[in-house]
Design an enzyme around this catalytic site. Structure first.
Site, PDB file in Angstrom:
ATOM      1  N   TRP A 195       0.705  -1.380   0.159  1.00 50.85           N
ATOM      2  CA  TRP A 195      -0.126   0.015   0.133  1.00 50.85           C
ATOM      3  C   TRP A 195       0.774   1.330  -0.104  1.00 50.85           C
ATOM      4  CZ3 TRP A 195      -1.201   4.339   3.045  1.00 50.85           C
ATOM      5  CH2 TRP A 195      -2.188   5.120   2.661  1.00 50.85           C
ATOM      6  N   ASP A 196       2.207   1.133   0.486  1.00 46.39           N
ATOM      7  CA  ASP A 196       2.749   2.461   0.717  1.00 46.39           C
ATOM      8  C   ASP A 196       4.260   2.439   0.089  1.00 46.39           C
ATOM      9  OD1 ASP A 196       3.002   5.412   1.306  1.00 46.39           O
ATOM     10  OD2 ASP A 196       3.469   4.906   3.347  1.00 46.39           O
ATOM     11  N   LEU A 197       4.146   1.819  -1.271  1.00 46.91           N
ATOM     12  CA  LEU A 197       5.636   1.508  -1.595  1.00 46.91           C
ATOM     13  C   LEU A 197       6.096   2.819  -2.403  1.00 46.91           C
ATOM     14  CD1 LEU A 197       7.907  -0.581  -1.100  1.00 46.91           C
ATOM     15  CD2 LEU A 197       7.536  -1.460  -3.335  1.00 46.91           C
ATOM     16  N   HIS A 198       6.657   3.670  -1.660  1.00 47.48           N
ATOM     17  CA  HIS A 198       7.222   5.040  -2.445  1.00 47.48           C
ATOM     18  C   HIS A 198       8.864   4.840  -2.500  1.00 47.48           C
ATOM     19  CE1 HIS A 198       7.887   6.694   1.360  1.00 47.48           C
ATOM     20  NE2 HIS A 198       6.630   6.621   1.838  1.00 47.48           N
ATOM     21  N   ASN A 201      10.379   4.262   1.011  1.00 46.74           N
ATOM     22  CA  ASN A 201      10.104   3.249   1.810  1.00 46.74           C
ATOM     23  C   ASN A 201      10.910   1.840   0.964  1.00 46.74           C
ATOM     24  OD1 ASN A 201       8.849   3.988   4.045  1.00 46.74           O
ATOM     25  ND2 ASN A 201       6.660   3.830   3.069  1.00 46.74           N
TER      26      ASN A 201
END
Ligand SMILES: Nc1ncnc2c1ncn2[C@@H]1O[C@H](COP(=O)(O)OP(=O)(O)O)[C@@H](O)[C@H]1O
Ligand SMILES: [Mg+2]
Length: 292
Positions: A195-198, A201
């Site tokens: 969900w938050d793989l920027h 990260n």
């Protein structure tokens, strides 16, 4: 003994109010308790993102690790569960976990080498897509938050929230995105999503080129994973090329991936409007470019 970074305290105040203040005030004692319980020694200055304090430590056997302290909530609750499923494949390894406080002991990666520092953004996007391909190849374990529930709830909130959007062009765009989500909501998927793989990260590691950290996992369709790599290191002209590159590497059906990516815009737009804020221009631009 531990300096709490000012930007972490500010972010906790802004997003979590009194609970955030209490969390920050309790951090020195919490850290001390876990250094003691897990027999760790501090090994360098504290690190942080928006939500967590991360302390480099050394274990009793001399091995490097980090202690991650964060306010437990429904998003972070699944983090240790997902890290256990991945078991080091494509993601940082979980070494220990305290369910009562959400505190985790993690394998130490190289925080000085983040994917955000790789100058070639196209290459960095492919790194993210390859990591996502591996991470989302696993079925989500039972008990994970489900994209189907989240998307269903978004669609229920949409009509009332639309009424609060004054600009007819923005209202139309949000309504179109909701319509796209309605087309796919009956098949929300069952993969384990990060969900938050920027780009911040993803850290370099000795045992693999790149590994993911900081998941806010849910069960769903991998098409719901593409937004952070479009929004971060934003470049309007790159929205389509990045979307195409990621769907290619992940082998995703483009239409479904488009619908779920517009679902991420819908999620953010609903949050903004419900908080009384305008929908951010960068997000509008991504949605416009994907809607076509
Ligand atoms: N396993 C790790 N090894 C080394 N540094 C880490 C590790 N995990 C996190 N960090 C550092 O701490 C920062 C915040 O951690 P993160 O898990 O991303 O929390 P947040 O939810 O606050 O973004 C990261 O940007 C990175 O610099
Ligand atoms: Mg982070």
């Amino acid at each position: 003994m531990i300096d709490i970074p000012g930007d972490l305290a500010e972010a906790q105040e802004r997003y979590n109010g009194a609970a955030g203040r209490a969390f920050v005030a309790g951090l020195p004692d919490l850290a001390a308790a876990f250094l003691d319980r897990w027999r760790l020694r501090l090994d360098g200055p504290a690190m942080n993102g928006v939500s967590a304090l991360v302390l480099p430590v050394v274990r009793a056997d001399g091995g490097p690790a980090v202690l991650k302290l964060q306010l437990p909530d429904e998003e972070s609750e699944g983090e240790p569960v997902a890290l256990r499923v991945w078991d080091g494949a494509g993601a940082v390894r979980l070494l220990d976990h305290d369910p009562a406080t959400g505190t985790m002991l993690l394998e130490r990666l190289d925080a000085s080498r983040m994917l955000s520092a790789v100058p070639d953004t196209r290459a960095a996007v492919v790194v993210i897509a390859r990591l996502l391909a591996g991470l989302t190849s696993r079925a989500a374990p039972p008990g994970m938050r489900r994209l189907g529930d989240i998307a269903g709830a978004m669609l229920e909130r949409t009509p009332r929230t639309l009424e609060r959007i004054a600009d007819p062009v923005v209202r139309r765009l949000v309504a179109d995105c909701a319509a796209a989500v309605r087309e796919v909501v009956a098949e929300p998927g069952d993969r384990l999503l990060h969900w938050d793989l920027h780009f911040e990260n993803v850290l370099a590691a000795g045992r693999a080129d790149w590994l993911a950290i900081d998941p806010k996992p849910l069960a769903g369709d991998p098409g719901f994973e593409l937004w952070p790599a479009l929004y971060n290191r934003f470049d309007a002209a790159e929205v389509r090329p990045r979307f195409d590159a990621m769907t290619e590497v992940l082998g995703l059906d483009r239409e479904r991936a488009r619908a779920w990516t517009l679902g991420r815009f819908l999620q953010n737009a609903l949050w903004d409007v419900e908080d009384g804020l305008p929908v951010e221009e960068r997000q509008l631009e991504i949605a416009r470019r994907l809607r076509g």
